[in-house]
Design a protein around this motif. Structure first.
Motif, PDB file in Angstrom:
ATOM      1  N   THR A  26       5.976 -15.489  -5.804  1.00 46.56           N
ATOM      2  CA  THR A  26       5.760 -15.798  -4.309  1.00 46.56           C
ATOM      3  C   THR A  26       5.365 -14.657  -3.652  1.00 46.56           C
ATOM      4  O   THR A  26       5.270 -14.762  -2.264  1.00 46.56           O
ATOM      5  N   VAL A  27       5.654 -13.536  -4.018  1.00 43.30           N
ATOM      6  CA  VAL A  27       5.189 -12.197  -3.298  1.00 43.30           C
ATOM      7  C   VAL A  27       3.844 -12.122  -2.989  1.00 43.30           C
ATOM      8  O   VAL A  27       3.092 -12.464  -3.987  1.00 43.30           O
ATOM      9  N   ARG A  28       3.417 -11.943  -1.861  1.00 42.68           N
ATOM     10  CA  ARG A  28       1.944 -11.817  -1.679  1.00 42.68           C
ATOM     11  C   ARG A  28       1.354 -10.326  -1.297  1.00 42.68           C
ATOM     12  O   ARG A  28       2.271  -9.473  -0.834  1.00 42.68           O
ATOM     13  N   LYS A  29       0.281 -10.139  -1.179  1.00 46.69           N
ATOM     14  CA  LYS A  29      -0.477  -9.203  -0.740  1.00 46.69           C
ATOM     15  C   LYS A  29      -0.121  -8.711   0.599  1.00 46.69           C
ATOM     16  O   LYS A  29       0.242  -9.602   1.409  1.00 46.69           O
ATOM     17  N   LYS A  41       4.567  -1.188  -0.007  1.00 43.18           N
ATOM     18  CA  LYS A  41       3.549  -2.105   0.576  1.00 43.18           C
ATOM     19  C   LYS A  41       2.563  -2.745  -0.720  1.00 43.18           C
ATOM     20  O   LYS A  41       2.065  -1.817  -1.374  1.00 43.18           O
ATOM     21  N   VAL A  42       2.697  -3.985  -0.886  1.00 44.48           N
ATOM     22  CA  VAL A  42       1.784  -4.701  -1.943  1.00 44.48           C
ATOM     23  C   VAL A  42       0.394  -4.634  -1.596  1.00 44.48           C
ATOM     24  O   VAL A  42       0.030  -4.962  -0.392  1.00 44.48           O
ATOM     25  N   VAL A  43      -0.572  -3.864  -2.328  1.00 39.28           N
ATOM     26  CA  VAL A  43      -1.858  -3.917  -1.999  1.00 39.28           C
ATOM     27  C   VAL A  43      -2.771  -4.845  -2.994  1.00 39.28           C
ATOM     28  O   VAL A  43      -3.866  -4.912  -2.675  1.00 39.28           O
ATOM     29  N   GLU A  44      -2.035  -5.139  -4.102  1.00 39.01           N
ATOM     30  CA  GLU A  44      -2.856  -6.078  -5.130  1.00 39.01           C
ATOM     31  C   GLU A  44      -1.813  -6.834  -5.739  1.00 39.01           C
ATOM     32  O   GLU A  44      -0.737  -6.192  -6.297  1.00 39.01           O
ATOM     33  N   GLY A  62       1.214  -1.319  -5.939  1.00 32.41           N
ATOM     34  CA  GLY A  62       1.874  -1.049  -4.390  1.00 32.41           C
ATOM     35  C   GLY A  62       1.611   0.237  -4.120  1.00 32.41           C
ATOM     36  O   GLY A  62       1.462   1.101  -4.656  1.00 32.41           O
ATOM     37  N   ILE A  63       2.067   0.646  -2.780  1.00 34.97           N
ATOM     38  CA  ILE A  63       1.731   1.992  -2.105  1.00 34.97           C
ATOM     39  C   ILE A  63       3.090   2.266  -1.687  1.00 34.97           C
ATOM     40  O   ILE A  63       3.690   1.534  -0.748  1.00 34.97           O
ATOM     41  N   ASP A  64       3.915   3.169  -2.108  1.00 36.37           N
ATOM     42  CA  ASP A  64       5.049   3.801  -1.536  1.00 36.37           C
ATOM     43  C   ASP A  64       5.016   4.167  -0.131  1.00 36.37           C
ATOM     44  O   ASP A  64       4.202   4.935   0.216  1.00 36.37           O
ATOM     45  N   ILE A  65       5.907   3.496   0.577  1.00 37.88           N
ATOM     46  CA  ILE A  65       5.661   3.596   2.179  1.00 37.88           C
ATOM     47  C   ILE A  65       6.119   4.701   2.469  1.00 37.88           C
ATOM     48  O   ILE A  65       5.622   5.534   3.817  1.00 37.88           O
ATOM     49  N   PHE A  66       6.637   5.844   1.886  1.00 39.78           N
ATOM     50  CA  PHE A  66       6.930   6.952   2.436  1.00 39.78           C
ATOM     51  C   PHE A  66       6.230   8.129   1.795  1.00 39.78           C
ATOM     52  O   PHE A  66       5.671   9.154   2.603  1.00 39.78           O
ATOM     53  N   SER A  67       5.925   7.906   0.349  1.00 40.74           N
ATOM     54  CA  SER A  67       5.026   8.884  -0.057  1.00 40.74           C
ATOM     55  C   SER A  67       3.560   8.919  -0.181  1.00 40.74           C
ATOM     56  O   SER A  67       2.650   9.725  -0.334  1.00 40.74           O
ATOM     57  N   GLY A  68       3.140   7.504  -0.134  1.00 42.67           N
ATOM     58  CA  GLY A  68       1.743   6.956  -0.222  1.00 42.67           C
ATOM     59  C   GLY A  68       1.409   7.055  -1.635  1.00 42.67           C
ATOM     60  O   GLY A  68       0.138   6.764  -2.067  1.00 42.67           O
TER      61      GLY A  68
END
Length: 140
Positions: A26-29, A41-44, A62-68
């Motif tokens: 159920t997790v979405r982009k 943050k889910v990018v794909e 995903g992209i780590d929201i702190f380190s990118g």
């Protein structure tokens, strides 16, 4: 009844969780999940078909929201994964560390040195906080 005194230790943590479980399928982009212990943050998202071993698999990028940094994980779609809780309280904070991003740090220091009123955007997840944006609202 007993005449004994009972003492209970108080703990600073109220036991609130920093994440909650959500079925992987159920997790979405653009959602937020925990991958390898990091809030991302889910990018794909891609889902494989059910194989001979029974479970369809979700591949998260995903992209780590702190380190990118880019992080990936594969989870059976019927299993739960941790989803990070992101809240916006609006409370004033005065205990933030300065950002490690040199350009943002320079903007903040220059703005304060010039006596400007600044509003910083703070990203918070899983007990970590980071200044991620700055808005100049004019002189004091």
């Amino acid at each position: 009844m007993s005449d004994e005194d009972h003492h209970f230790e108080s703990k600073a943590d109220a036991g609130a969780s920093k994440t909650f479980p959500q079925q992987a399928g159920t997790v979405r982009k653009n959602g937020h999940i925990v991958i390898k212990g990091r809030p991302c943050k889910v990018v794909e998202v891609s889902t494989s078909k059910t194989g001979k071993h029974g479970h369809a698999k979700c591949h998260f990028v995903g992209i780590d929201i702190f380190s990118g940094k880019k992080v990936e994980d594969i989870v059976p779609s019927s299993h739960n994964c941790d989803v990070s809780l992101l809240t916006e309280s609006g409370n004033t904070k005065d205990d933030l560390r300065l950002p490690t991003d040199d350009a943002l740090l320079t903007q903040i220091k220059t703005g304060f040195a010039e006596g400007k009123d600044l509003i910083v955007t703070v990203m918070s997840a899983m007990g970590e906080e980071q200044i991620c944006a700055l808005k100049d609202i004019g002189p004091k």
